[in-house]
Enzyme design. Structure first.
Site, mmCIF file in Angstrom:
data_model
loop_
_atom_site.group_PDB
_atom_site.id
_atom_site.type_symbol
_atom_site.label_atom_id
_atom_site.label_comp_id
_atom_site.label_asym_id
_atom_site.label_seq_id
_atom_site.Cartn_x
_atom_site.Cartn_y
_atom_site.Cartn_z
ATOM 1 N N GLU A 342 0.839 -1.195 0.000
ATOM 2 C CA GLU A 342 0.000 0.000 0.000
ATOM 3 C C GLU A 342 0.876 1.247 0.000
ATOM 4 O O GLU A 342 1.833 1.356 0.765
ATOM 5 C CB GLU A 342 -0.979 0.009 1.176
ATOM 6 C CG GLU A 342 -0.383 -0.077 2.553
ATOM 7 C CD GLU A 342 -1.457 -0.085 3.649
ATOM 8 O OE1 GLU A 342 -2.491 -0.747 3.483
ATOM 9 O OE2 GLU A 342 -1.236 0.594 4.680
ATOM 10 N N CYS A 343 0.537 2.152 -0.900
ATOM 11 C CA CYS A 343 1.204 3.446 -1.049
ATOM 12 C C CYS A 343 2.692 3.267 -1.338
ATOM 13 O O CYS A 343 3.077 2.968 -2.458
ATOM 14 C CB CYS A 343 0.953 4.319 0.168
ATOM 15 S SG CYS A 343 1.203 6.084 -0.164
#
Length: 467
Positions: A342-343
């Site tokens: 994530e990210c």
């Protein structure tokens, strides 16, 4: 179940008042006095809890009704207050201004604000006021905040950035007439400012000894400027809480086989909620750490990989130079090993970041962007993956100043109305910009651990030959 937990919330009229410095200093000062302090942060922020953790010697934890649901806020507070050992007092740092909440059409104004969380945990509030540019007007400001919402009890004020003895006397006299006790007055001290950049403060993992020294100085300043006994009396005035501590073991079903799951750490990957790893452990996994800046291979027997948030854009050249680990990550993904990114994790799995080759696991190129993307998101999984079943609904947040081109694959990770499809699902890989707190959706941890147990990393040829 009734639980006695002294607790206090530190809030401010607006961002920039210095509440992180005061909260961190208070945690450090109370810890230095011999108390076990449970540190917490309202909202999704990852960086402030890192400073809290340095000050308290235990994980800093988040309390965010949007990410985990209102019903889990008190249980998560109680969990943090007993892990790794029972705390004598909990200190909760607020977010933005006291009454500033989530900006999302699905919730009422003020949802997720510091005031909302203070009401949920039934804690008195200490208002940190930046007094640098005001004198008697501080009384009108504090009076307005104290009377705006009857469900929020402001038990005192800490004056920050006070200029002189005379300035402090004027402020105290004005607040005395307003009936709000002053618990402390902190002078303007440029030496205590913490460095910041495009996403806020620089994480503690990147500052190492410097961050430790800053936290110690903050503790010393607060100990000398704030009436700690008065703060503790206020914290002990909080009523008993009703409920049971959150327990990750009750949220997931443990699987056999104890799959080893590597979680990215080190200076480039500093964003993560402690409860995520606790849920993986409760699901039967062995959680280990890998530092993509320094480790040249995934740990032996790694069955799956979690790459959370952080600042890979700051370390892009070094991450790229570690070609051995990038190749190992790509090999794990190629053979179907579960990878949840994530990210920052999405950036690391991309083809390149600001022109530097990355792992090349997902077919996107990433780079710094001119504007910040920030906000809460309500998302749905359009297809099944190692992380979420098709149709799974989650609440998360975005927090980045980079962009990916393209922003979604043939099978996207999530769908939300603001941008349409987002992220990538391919094989055992789930990569997205969306940050999630797995305590709000514990089935994600169970599903990921199950996928890892079903996809074991093969034993190296040379290891088999020596058996």
């Amino acid at each position: 179940m009734s639980v006695t937990l002294p607790r206090v919330v530190l809030a401010a009229p607006s961002s920039g008042a210095g509440k992180t410095s005061i909260a961190t200093g208070l945690i450090a000062a109370l810890t230095a006095s011999g108390l076990a302090v449970s540190p917490h942060k309202v909202g999704p922020d990852y960086i402030d809890p890192g400073y809290h953790a340095l000050a308290a010697g235990r994980p800093g934890r988040n309390l965010d009704p949007w990410l985990v649901g209102e019903e889990r806020v008190v249980p998560l507070l109680l969990h943090g207050a007993r892990t790794p050992r029972p705390a004598d007092v909990a200190v909760v740092e607020g977010v933005m201004g006291l009454f500033d909440g989530a900006s999302h059409p699905s919730v009422a104004p003020g949802f997720g604000s510091t005031a909302h969380v203070a009401a949920l945990v039934r804690a008195p509030v200490v208002l940190v006021v930046d007094a640098a540019a005001q004198a008697r007007s501080v009384a009108a400001l504090v009076h307005g905040f104290a009377t705006f919402d009857p469900s929020v009890r402001i038990g005192g004020v800490v004056l920050n950035r006070v200029g002189s003895d005379r300035h402090e006397a004027i402020l105290r006299e004005a607040l005395g007439a307003a009936g709000v006790p002053v618990l402390g007055a902190v002078r303007r001290l440029d030496a205590l400012r913490t460095p910041s950049r495009h996403l806020g403060l620089v994480p503690t993992a990147e500052r190492s000894a410097e961050a430790v020294a800053t936290v110690r100085r903050l503790g010393a300043v607060v100990a000398g400027s704030v009436d700690l006994d008065a703060v503790l009396r206020l914290a002990r005035s909080a009523p008993d809480l009703h409920g049971r501590p959150w327990d990750p073991v009750e949220e997931v079903t443990a699987i056999p086989g104890r799959p080893r799951i590597a979680v990215a750490g080190g200076p480039a990957f500093t964003f993560g909620y402690a409860e995520n790893a606790e849920l993986l452990t409760a699901a039967g996994a062995e959680v280990v750490t890998v530092d993509p800046l320094r480790d040249e291979a995934l740990p032996d027997r790694t069955a799956g990989l979690v790459v959370g948030g952080g600042f890979p854009e700051v370390h892009a050249a070094e991450l790229s130079a570690n070609g051995a680990l990038r190749a190992d990550v790509a090999a794990l993904a190629a053979r179907g090993g579960p990878v949840a990114a994530e990210c920052a994790g999405l950036l690391y799995l991309s083809r390149e970041l600001d022109g530097h080759p990355m792992c090349g696991v997902v077919g996107t190129r990433t780079a710094m962007a001119p504007t910040l993307t920030l906000g809460y998101r309500a998302a749905v999984a359009p297809a099944g993956s190692v992380l979420a079943a098709a149709g799974t609904r989650v609440r998360g947040h975005e927090f980045h100043r980079t962009h990916a081109e393209p922003g979604a694959g043939t099978v996207p990770a999530w769908q939300w109305s603001a941008t349409g499809p987002e992220g990538f699902v391919q094989g055992g890989v789930h990569a997205s910009y969306l940050h999630l707190h797995w305590a709000g959706a514990p089935e994600l941890a169970g599903r990921f651990a199950t996928a890892c147990a079903a996809t074991r990393r093969p034993v190296p040829e040379e290891t088999r030959a020596h058996r």
